[in-house]
Design an enzyme around this catalytic site. Structure first.
Site, PDB file in Angstrom:
ATOM      1  CG  ASP A   8      -1.799   1.172   1.335  1.00  0.00           C
ATOM      2  OD1 ASP A   8      -2.271   1.634   0.286  1.00  0.00           O
ATOM      3  OD2 ASP A   8      -2.043   1.643   2.457  1.00  0.00           O
ATOM      4  CG  ASP A  10      -1.442   7.959   2.727  1.00  0.00           C
ATOM      5  OD1 ASP A  10      -0.394   8.307   3.299  1.00  0.00           O
ATOM      6  OD2 ASP A  10      -2.497   8.583   2.819  1.00  0.00           O
TER       7      ASP A  10
END
Length: 213
Positions: A8, A10
């Protein structure tokens, strides 16, 4: 040993939580809608329109679909303007050595993010051309906890899901990884999620060898 790691963006590679919060807060304040950090925490790992739906739970009026699109666009413009402040120094501590070690070990690396701003963020932090594959919100219909973005990332890497590990900081992301048949490392908030296969406070605090076991 796993052959691919899907990150991922962020909260794992870089933190733009503060930028998201400020943009949503500005939008909510203009509409007179209550918004705070607790509500903001619920937005992790979900799409822009789903995030807006959560914020509008506190709204005193009903908005049309057109108005909702305008509000989401307003937030995104505010957020995108703030992205220009990002630099390679905003990469989270310890992340770069982990990425470089995995690459040296021959592991394929991908990004799996629901954010449509993923290309701009990667460019700003100097990782625009680093990953073998990037799957983001511009290419998918369903955001996490749907596994679509991770399944796409695995496909772009040329690997079956079971050969991939997902690194996530959100509960919804862990759910998405597991739904896609992948091993999941939970960091940050997700380090306390029982559905994660392994956990660590940050990505920097787990050995790359352990990650791909």
């Amino acid at each position: 040993m796993k052959k691919g790691v899907i990150f991922d963006l962020d909260g794992v590679i870089v933190s733009t939580d503060g930028l998201h919060y400020k943009a949503w807060k500005q939008m909510a304040d203009r509409e007179g809608i209550y918004f705070d950090q607790l509500i903001n925490n619920r937005l992790r790992g979900v799409s822009r329109m789903e995030s807006l739906a959560i914020i509008l739970e506190r709204a005193e009026k009903t908005y049309t679909d057109e108005e909702k699109l305008e509000m989401a666009s307003m937030k995104n413009e505010l957020y995108r303007e703030s992205l220009s402040t990002l630099t390679p120094n905003d990469i989270l501590p310890g992340v770069t050595p982990v990425l470089e070690k995995l690459r040296a070990m021959g592991v394929k690396l991908a990004i799996g993010s629901s954010s449509r701003n993923t290309p701009a963020i990667l460019k700003q932090i100097g990782l625009g051309d680093f990953f073998d594959a990037v799957a983001d919100g511009n290419q998918i219909q369903n955001s996490k906890p749907d596994p679509e973005v991770f399944l796409l990332a695995a496909k772009l890497l040329g690997l079956p899901p079971e050969d991939c590990v997902v690194v996530e900081d959100a509960f919804a992301g862990i759910d998405a990884a597991k739904a896609g048949g992948m091993k999941a490392l939970g960091v940050g908030d997700a380090s306390r999620y029982e559905k994660a296969d392994i956990t660590a406070p940050t990505l920097a605090e787990i050995a790359p060898e352990k990650l791909i076991e």
